[in-house]
Design an enzyme around this catalytic site. Structure first.
Site: not given
Length: 225
Positions: A20, A22, A176
């Site tokens: 991922d 961001d 995250d």
């Protein structure tokens, strides 16, 4: 090391890794907030705190706009606001954005294995961020917002596995947010949750990742001997 396995089984050695963006590879919250607040103020709304906007991140730019403006997701007014936010963000993509701790080392640690980005971030902004950081060439494939269904649907992870030419169960998906974990698990990939990004630890653990790490500095420690 702060680590837990949801399944209780060892994490299999990957044939490819998808990160991922961001909150996982980059800390982009200030630039996201700046773009969002620019549009809010331009529309006569009050700017929001960075931490408030950060809670709206993870499900793509349309969801971010819907939440920031307190509008229904299917409101026609969201269309123009979404375009305005993407344009502003793409033009100011990395004024404050930095790599997350251990990100560059984690990317490099997998050697010759193909590495990808799988993100709900708009493609134009994703590429602007990667280009500004001089990192686009590090990734064999980029799946971003606008390329198809968004996480937590399984299609983004399936698309990465196909593009990299690996079985989906040999792909590690590192993120995250619960969207990352749910997308990976739905696709049949290995889900690795990273703390310290946009998602909360409670939400990440509730999504039942195969492993949880405190930061990307711990990622290679998950490799089987």
């Amino acid at each position: 090391m702060r680590r837990a396995r949801a399944s209780g089984r060892p994490v299999r050695r990957p044939e490819a890794v998808a990160f991922d963006l961001d909150g996982t590879l980059v800390d982009s919250r200030r630039d996201i907030a700046a773009a969002c607040n620019h549009v809010l103020v331009a529309e006569g709304r009050a700017a929001l705190d960075v931490d408030v906007i950060a809670k709206f991140v993870g499900d793509g730019v349309r969801a971010l706009v819907s939440r920031a403006f307190a509008m229904p997701l299917d409101s026609p007014d969201v269309d123009a606001l979404e375009r305005a936010l993407v344009a502003r963000y793409a033009a100011h993509a990395v004024e404050h954005t930095t790599w997350m701790p251990g990100a560059l080392a984690a990317i490099a640690a997998f050697g010759t294995l193909p590495v990808a980005v799988v993100t709900n971030k708009a493609r134009s902004v994703t590429l602007a961020v990667l280009d500004a950081l001089g990192a686009r060439g590090r990734f064999a494939f980029v799946y971003a917002g606008g390329d198809g269904p968004l996480k937590p649907r399984p299609e983004p992870v399936h698309a990465v596995a196909r593009a990299l030419g690996v079985p989906v169960d040999a792909l590690w998906v590192v993120g995250d947010g619960e969207q990352d974990v749910l997308s990976a698990r739905a696709a049949g990939a290995v889900a690795i949750a990273v703390l310290g990004g946009f998602g909360t630890e409670a939400a990440l653990r509730a999504a039942q990742p195969h492993a949880v790490i405190a930061s990307l500095t711990e990622l290679t420690a998950l490799l089987p001997p």
